[in-house]
Enzyme design. Structure first.
Site, PDB file in Angstrom:
ATOM      1  N   LYS A  71     -18.571  -8.017  -4.907  1.00 43.69           N
ATOM      2  CA  LYS A  71     -18.742  -9.361  -5.474  1.00 43.69           C
ATOM      3  C   LYS A  71     -20.191  -9.830  -5.420  1.00 43.69           C
ATOM      4  O   LYS A  71     -20.719 -10.324  -6.417  1.00 43.69           O
ATOM      5  CB  LYS A  71     -17.825 -10.343  -4.736  1.00 43.69           C
ATOM      6  CG  LYS A  71     -17.877 -11.766  -5.281  1.00 43.69           C
ATOM      7  CD  LYS A  71     -16.726 -12.586  -4.847  1.00 43.69           C
ATOM      8  CE  LYS A  71     -16.505 -12.889  -3.425  1.00 43.69           C
ATOM      9  NZ  LYS A  71     -17.078 -12.359  -2.289  1.00 43.69           N
ATOM     10  N   THR A  73     -22.843  -7.915  -5.100  1.00 44.18           N
ATOM     11  CA  THR A  73     -23.600  -7.014  -5.981  1.00 44.18           C
ATOM     12  C   THR A  73     -23.485  -7.466  -7.430  1.00 44.18           C
ATOM     13  O   THR A  73     -24.476  -7.474  -8.175  1.00 44.18           O
ATOM     14  CB  THR A  73     -23.090  -5.569  -5.822  1.00 44.18           C
ATOM     15  OG1 THR A  73     -23.137  -5.205  -4.453  1.00 44.18           O
ATOM     16  CG2 THR A  73     -23.937  -4.597  -6.622  1.00 44.18           C
ATOM     17  N   ARG A  94     -24.543 -17.145  -0.013  1.00 48.93           N
ATOM     18  CA  ARG A  94     -24.545 -17.547   1.389  1.00 48.93           C
ATOM     19  C   ARG A  94     -25.432 -16.623   2.225  1.00 48.93           C
ATOM     20  O   ARG A  94     -25.736 -15.502   1.824  1.00 48.93           O
ATOM     21  CB  ARG A  94     -23.118 -17.506   1.945  1.00 48.93           C
ATOM     22  CG  ARG A  94     -22.180 -18.538   1.342  1.00 48.93           C
ATOM     23  CD  ARG A  94     -20.743 -18.257   1.735  1.00 48.93           C
ATOM     24  NE  ARG A  94     -20.317 -16.954   1.235  1.00 48.93           N
ATOM     25  CZ  ARG A  94     -19.273 -16.273   1.714  1.00 48.93           C
ATOM     26  NH1 ARG A  94     -18.579 -16.767   2.712  1.00 48.93           N
ATOM     27  NH2 ARG A  94     -18.942 -15.114   1.200  1.00 48.93           N
ATOM     28  N   LYS A 105     -18.360  -5.069   8.505  1.00 56.54           N
ATOM     29  CA  LYS A 105     -18.599  -5.289   7.078  1.00 56.54           C
ATOM     30  C   LYS A 105     -19.941  -4.748   6.606  1.00 56.54           C
ATOM     31  O   LYS A 105     -20.095  -4.327   5.467  1.00 56.54           O
ATOM     32  CB  LYS A 105     -18.516  -6.793   6.781  1.00 56.54           C
ATOM     33  CG  LYS A 105     -18.752  -7.177   5.329  1.00 56.54           C
ATOM     34  CD  LYS A 105     -18.485  -8.663   5.152  1.00 56.54           C
ATOM     35  CE  LYS A 105     -18.794  -9.128   3.732  1.00 56.54           C
ATOM     36  NZ  LYS A 105     -20.241  -9.167   3.475  1.00 56.54           N
ATOM     37  N   ALA A 273     -14.862 -17.637   4.083  1.00 54.97           N
ATOM     38  CA  ALA A 273     -13.803 -18.201   3.246  1.00 54.97           C
ATOM     39  C   ALA A 273     -12.422 -18.010   3.835  1.00 54.97           C
ATOM     40  O   ALA A 273     -11.482 -18.691   3.423  1.00 54.97           O
ATOM     41  CB  ALA A 273     -13.853 -17.586   1.851  1.00 54.97           C
ATOM     42  N   PHE A 301     -14.650 -13.783  -0.373  1.00 55.14           N
ATOM     43  CA  PHE A 301     -13.403 -13.040  -0.465  1.00 55.14           C
ATOM     44  C   PHE A 301     -12.763 -13.208  -1.845  1.00 55.14           C
ATOM     45  O   PHE A 301     -13.445 -13.408  -2.844  1.00 55.14           O
ATOM     46  CB  PHE A 301     -12.461 -13.410   0.681  1.00 55.14           C
ATOM     47  CG  PHE A 301     -12.986 -13.029   2.038  1.00 55.14           C
ATOM     48  CD1 PHE A 301     -13.342 -11.722   2.311  1.00 55.14           C
ATOM     49  CD2 PHE A 301     -13.156 -13.976   3.031  1.00 55.14           C
ATOM     50  CE1 PHE A 301     -13.839 -11.363   3.561  1.00 55.14           C
ATOM     51  CE2 PHE A 301     -13.649 -13.622   4.287  1.00 55.14           C
ATOM     52  CZ  PHE A 301     -13.993 -12.311   4.547  1.00 55.14           C
ATOM     53  N   PHE A 381     -17.700   2.541 -10.681  1.00 52.76           N
ATOM     54  CA  PHE A 381     -17.954   3.638  -9.747  1.00 52.76           C
ATOM     55  C   PHE A 381     -18.008   4.942 -10.543  1.00 52.76           C
ATOM     56  O   PHE A 381     -17.330   5.072 -11.573  1.00 52.76           O
ATOM     57  CB  PHE A 381     -16.853   3.722  -8.679  1.00 52.76           C
ATOM     58  CG  PHE A 381     -16.992   2.718  -7.575  1.00 52.76           C
ATOM     59  CD1 PHE A 381     -17.352   3.114  -6.294  1.00 52.76           C
ATOM     60  CD2 PHE A 381     -16.750   1.363  -7.800  1.00 52.76           C
ATOM     61  CE1 PHE A 381     -17.478   2.196  -5.261  1.00 52.76           C
ATOM     62  CE2 PHE A 381     -16.867   0.440  -6.779  1.00 52.76           C
ATOM     63  CZ  PHE A 381     -17.243   0.856  -5.499  1.00 52.76           C
ATOM     64  N   TRP A 409     -25.011  -1.705 -10.175  1.00 52.43           N
ATOM     65  CA  TRP A 409     -25.337  -1.017  -8.932  1.00 52.43           C
ATOM     66  C   TRP A 409     -26.321   0.119  -9.212  1.00 52.43           C
ATOM     67  O   TRP A 409     -27.296   0.307  -8.480  1.00 52.43           O
ATOM     68  CB  TRP A 409     -24.075  -0.460  -8.266  1.00 52.43           C
ATOM     69  CG  TRP A 409     -24.319   0.079  -6.887  1.00 52.43           C
ATOM     70  CD1 TRP A 409     -24.195  -0.583  -5.706  1.00 52.43           C
ATOM     71  CD2 TRP A 409     -24.757   1.407  -6.549  1.00 52.43           C
ATOM     72  NE1 TRP A 409     -24.525   0.236  -4.649  1.00 52.43           N
ATOM     73  CE2 TRP A 409     -24.874   1.457  -5.138  1.00 52.43           C
ATOM     74  CE3 TRP A 409     -25.067   2.545  -7.291  1.00 52.43           C
ATOM     75  CZ2 TRP A 409     -25.282   2.615  -4.457  1.00 52.43           C
ATOM     76  CZ3 TRP A 409     -25.483   3.698  -6.623  1.00 52.43           C
ATOM     77  CH2 TRP A 409     -25.585   3.722  -5.219  1.00 52.43           C
TER      78      TRP A 409
END
Length: 555
Positions: A71, A73, A94, A105, A273, A301, A381, A409
């Site tokens: 998210k 990214t 954030r 994480k 969140a 999230f 991906f 990415w």
């Protein structure tokens, strides 16, 4: 192939004065924090009042899975993509918490060629905002115990002190503690505990305040304890609000950094969140909207948590009107929702993709129910096959949303230009945004509405003590506050192992907390903890300095 941290270290960063100039921020309104970070002066922000706002775009996602969604990214890639197609853009995200960074994480600055830099500093101490919030919170804690020690003039019932302490680290041993042991000189012994800093009401107050005066008013309203007759004691009555604002003065000013492609990025505030309201600061978002034509922000999230709170808490409180929403999904996550094990995600399985897509469909429908136009970003991906991608596109189309493959990415902003063009087109359509529930609905009915309409639950279970508490808060004038659900991020239900799009499940409420300063009611569901623990093998076990003095293992 370079790792994320190697890509970040190789970045040719531009001077912060140049990044600020892209948004019209003069050099004397930037407060340098080293060579590649700056805070934006509060006086400059005040001078922006009266300017027309740009368009606000929310990036949200499906429920997170071990397969990864990306998210942040995608937020960075979309911002860079908008800049590449000639749009004056700012990003708002954030700050990262040390807890998950050293837990499980990793970092929170994007990935690949869609990153915000300096990545290492952002994932560590950054500009010290979280430390200031921790200090301000714990100053109030100390002053409560000190007030009791010196005679308890306010007649605080020591059994009804609701204000805990915080630290920005995962530490399950601190969830329940006893303080004041060791004799008379150490105060009165009592049971209390710690929350993680990102769950602090001080964090929420800072993130929802428009300026320092607003911040002090919010801090002053925090209810920290009750007397024997159940009347509340506030932070202002303890006398801590003024000193807390002093500690938070610098932290209140938004942080400005840049992406790898030099798009301006405000990184400020960091409530989780799953246990808090999950959005960056209002002051950063409003500043960005005054300075840019397009502002890309994210909420933590999946959309069942972050987006719902963004719409029902942040937008409601700050008067924001989002122009569009992007829901991030991956083929890999669809397969995992469809029952495929993580080890087998590299093998084509169109049937599993189709089985997993209802999770995406639920988030599309939920987000659209707020009256906001939606587009799906398929975060690409290399193992994705054309047939699997087409299955996601077809499913999204059946739900009334276009799905666009994004390769930010690997390719940076160039890989998100198609998404950027679609987002621009969506923002030309009038948004009919409206929160999920009205202010004057009862507190329990607000909880029930979120559970049924967003989680698709069959019932909400709350014992008499909780229902009575909600009614007491309504009688005390808190009935118009919105709800901040604390729930597992991994499922629409309160069972983290229940993937897909479950319906008819039960949402058990374990506890409710009044956040009178922040301006919402926290509803703790299932087994969610406001002080997380470390996993069996924490990320910290692999983090170290190399021979060159560089950080390894952080991301």
């Amino acid at each position: 192939m370079l790792t994320d941290i190697e890509i970040a270290r190789a970045a040719a960063k531009r001077p912060m004065t140049e990044i600020g100039a892209k948004l019209g921020i003069p050099e004397d309104s930037l407060i340098p924090y080293g060579r590649d970070k700056a805070k934006v002066d509060a006086q400059f922000i005040t001078g922006l009042n009266g300017r027309t706002d740009g368009k606000l775009i929310l990036v949200t996602a499906i429920n997170p899975t071990p397969a990864g969604e990306g998210k942040t990214t995608t937020t960075v890639g979309l911002g860079d993509g908008l800049q590449r197609i000639g749009k004056k853009t700012a990003i708002c995200i954030r700050e990262a918490s040390l807890g998950p960074n050293f837990g499980m994480k990793g970092g929170a600055a994007g990935g690949g060629y869609a990153q915000i830099v300096p990545m290492e500093e952002m994932n560590l101490h950054f500009t010290g905002d979280f430390h200031a919030i921790t200090a301000a919170h714990n100053l109030l804690s100390a002053m409560i115990d000190n007030h009791i020690y010196w005679g308890n003039e306010l007649e605080i019932d020591e059994r009804r002190i609701t204000w805990k302490r915080v630290m920005d680290m995962n530490d399950r041993a601190l969830r329940d503690v006893v303080v004041g042991l060791g004799g008379v000189s150490n105060g009165f012994a009592r049971q209390t505990g710690f929350d993680i800093t990102v769950a602090s009401e001080v964090m929420a107050c800072l993130c929802l305040s428009k300026d320092l005066d607003d911040l002090q008013e919010r801090l002053g309203r925090i209810v920290v304890a009750y007397r024997r007759d159940r009347t509340p004691i506030t932070c202002a009555q303890i006398g801590a609000d003024g000193a807390m604002v002093v500690l938070l003065k610098e932290a209140m000013q938004p942080n400005l950094v840049q992406t790898l492609e030099h798009t301006p990025a405000f990184v400020h505030g960091g409530p989780f969140a799953n246990i808090a309201h999950g959005c960056n600061s209002v002051i950063a978002t409003q500043t960005a909207l005054k300075l840019a034509d397009y502002v890309v922000t994210e909420a933590g999230f999946g959309a069942d948590l972050g987006a719902e709170k963004f719409f029902d808490i942040k937008c409601r409180k700050a008067g924001l009107k989002p122009a569009a929403a992007v829901i991030v999904a991956t083929v890999r996550a669809m397969k995992m929702n469809g029952g495929v094990a993580k080890a087998d995600l590299g093998t084509e399985n169109v049937e599993a993709v189709v089985r997993g897509c209802p999770n995406l469909g639920r988030h599309i429908a939920n987000t659209k129910s707020f009256g906001v136009p939606v587009v799906v970003a398929i975060n690409h991906f290399t193992t994705d096959t054309e047939a699997e991608i087409q299955a996601v596109k077809d499913y999204a189309a059946s739900q009334g949303a276009e799905a666009i493959v994004c390769k930010h990415w690997a390719d940076g902003g160039a890989g998100a230009e198609d998404l950027a063009r679609r987002v621009v087109a969506l923002t030309e359509v009038e948004s009919h945004f409206a929160p999920l529930y009205p202010d004057d609905m009862s507190l329990f009915d607000k909880i029930d509405t979120i559970a049924r309409r967003i989680y698709h639950a069959g019932e909400v279970i709350a014992d008499k003590k909780i229902r009575d508490q909600l009614r007491e808060w309504e009688a005390a004038g808190h009935g118009k506050l919105p709800i901040c659900m604390a729930k597992t991020q991994y499922s629409f239900s309160t069972d983290p192992n229940l993937r897909g799009a479950p319906s008819g499940h039960t949402v058990p409420i374990r506890e409710v907390r009044l956040s009178a300063g922040a301006g919402f009611i926290v509803v703790i569901c299932g087994e969610i903890m406001t002080m997380p623990g470390l996993p069996r093998v924490p990320a910290a076990a692999s983090i170290r300095l190399n021979a060159a003095g560089e950080t390894e293992g952080l991301f």
